[in-house]
Design an enzyme around this catalytic site. Structure first.
Site, short mmCIF file in Angstrom:
data_model
loop_
_atom_site.label_atom_id
_atom_site.label_comp_id
_atom_site.label_asym_id
_atom_site.label_seq_id
_atom_site.Cartn_x
_atom_site.Cartn_y
_atom_site.Cartn_z
N HIS A 8 0.82 -1.21 0.00
CA HIS A 8 0.00 0.00 0.00
C HIS A 8 0.86 1.27 0.00
O HIS A 8 2.04 1.24 0.34
CB HIS A 8 -0.92 0.00 1.22
CG HIS A 8 -0.16 0.04 2.53
ND1 HIS A 8 0.38 1.20 3.05
CD2 HIS A 8 0.17 -0.95 3.39
CE1 HIS A 8 0.99 0.94 4.18
NE2 HIS A 8 0.89 -0.37 4.41
N GLU A 84 -2.28 -6.97 7.44
CA GLU A 84 -0.93 -6.93 8.00
C GLU A 84 -0.84 -7.84 9.23
O GLU A 84 -1.86 -8.21 9.83
CB GLU A 84 -0.58 -5.48 8.38
CG GLU A 84 0.80 -5.27 8.98
CD GLU A 84 1.95 -5.73 8.11
OE1 GLU A 84 2.09 -6.95 7.89
OE2 GLU A 84 2.73 -4.88 7.65
#
Length: 197
Positions: A8, A84
């Site tokens: 990202h 994550e």
């Protein structure tokens, strides 16, 4: 089958050096520009992509949305397996705070964080599901997070250099009968366009 693996864009917590983990932080202005630069690179490249999927955390989802809109490809529903690593007590802390609280060996301490094996297992389960869906001729972009990507890359190709995965970096892998072949690793050439702007 090819998969394009993307970290990202930048967030305010990235800029502050805070570990985000599964805390849901949005892209900042720089991260939005970074995602746009990668989207433009992908649009210029000869590579054709069929769809994009991301972690269900907003920083990955926003990055994927910018790319999907630019390329005119479908964005699949977010997948929690792409989140994550859960960092437990470490989430939200800066390096200085970690050193003060837990000392120089904080990385080797158990502070409730998800282990490498567990993280790699859920990342590889996601990839194995893509393969099981019979997408042999498909090209899928996947937007996720740095720590998860590091473990996924080890799972796909143990010979790859273990190094920090940069924001909006692009890695491309091609499925061969018995393995995944790396075609591109942790590439951020598209950020040169931002530096020149």
């Amino acid at each position: 089958m090819r998969i394009g693996l993307i970290r990202h864009g930048k967030t305010d917590w990235n800029a502050l050096g805070k570990i985000q983990g599964q805390t849901d932080t949005p892209l900042n202005e720089e991260g939005i520009r970074q995602a746009g630069a990668l989207a433009q690179r992908l649009r210029r490249d000869d590579e054709r992509w069929d769809a994009i999927v991301a972690s269900d955390l907003s920083r990955a989802d926003e990055t994927a949305n910018i790319i999907a809109q630019t390329l005119g490809i479908p964005q699949l529903p977010g997948d929690p397996r792409l989140r994550e690593r859960y960092f437990g007590e470490i989430e939200g802390t800066t390096e200085e705070e970690r050193l003060t609280r837990w000392g120089a060996d904080w990385r080797s301490q158990n502070r409730g964080q998800e282990t490498d094996d567990v993280l790699r297992g859920r990342a590889m389960a996601f990839v194995e599901d893509l393969v099981a869906q019979g997408l042999d001729n498909r090209r899928i972009l996947v937007v996720t997070h740095g720590s998860l990507l590091a473990q996924l890359l080890k799972g796909l190709c143990a010979e790859l250099a273990d190094k920090l995965i940069d924001n909006v970096s692009l890695s491309i892998f091609e499925r061969e009968p018995e393995r995944w072949k790396p075609l591109l690793h942790n590439c951020t050439l598209h950020l040169d366009d931002l530096a020149r702007a």
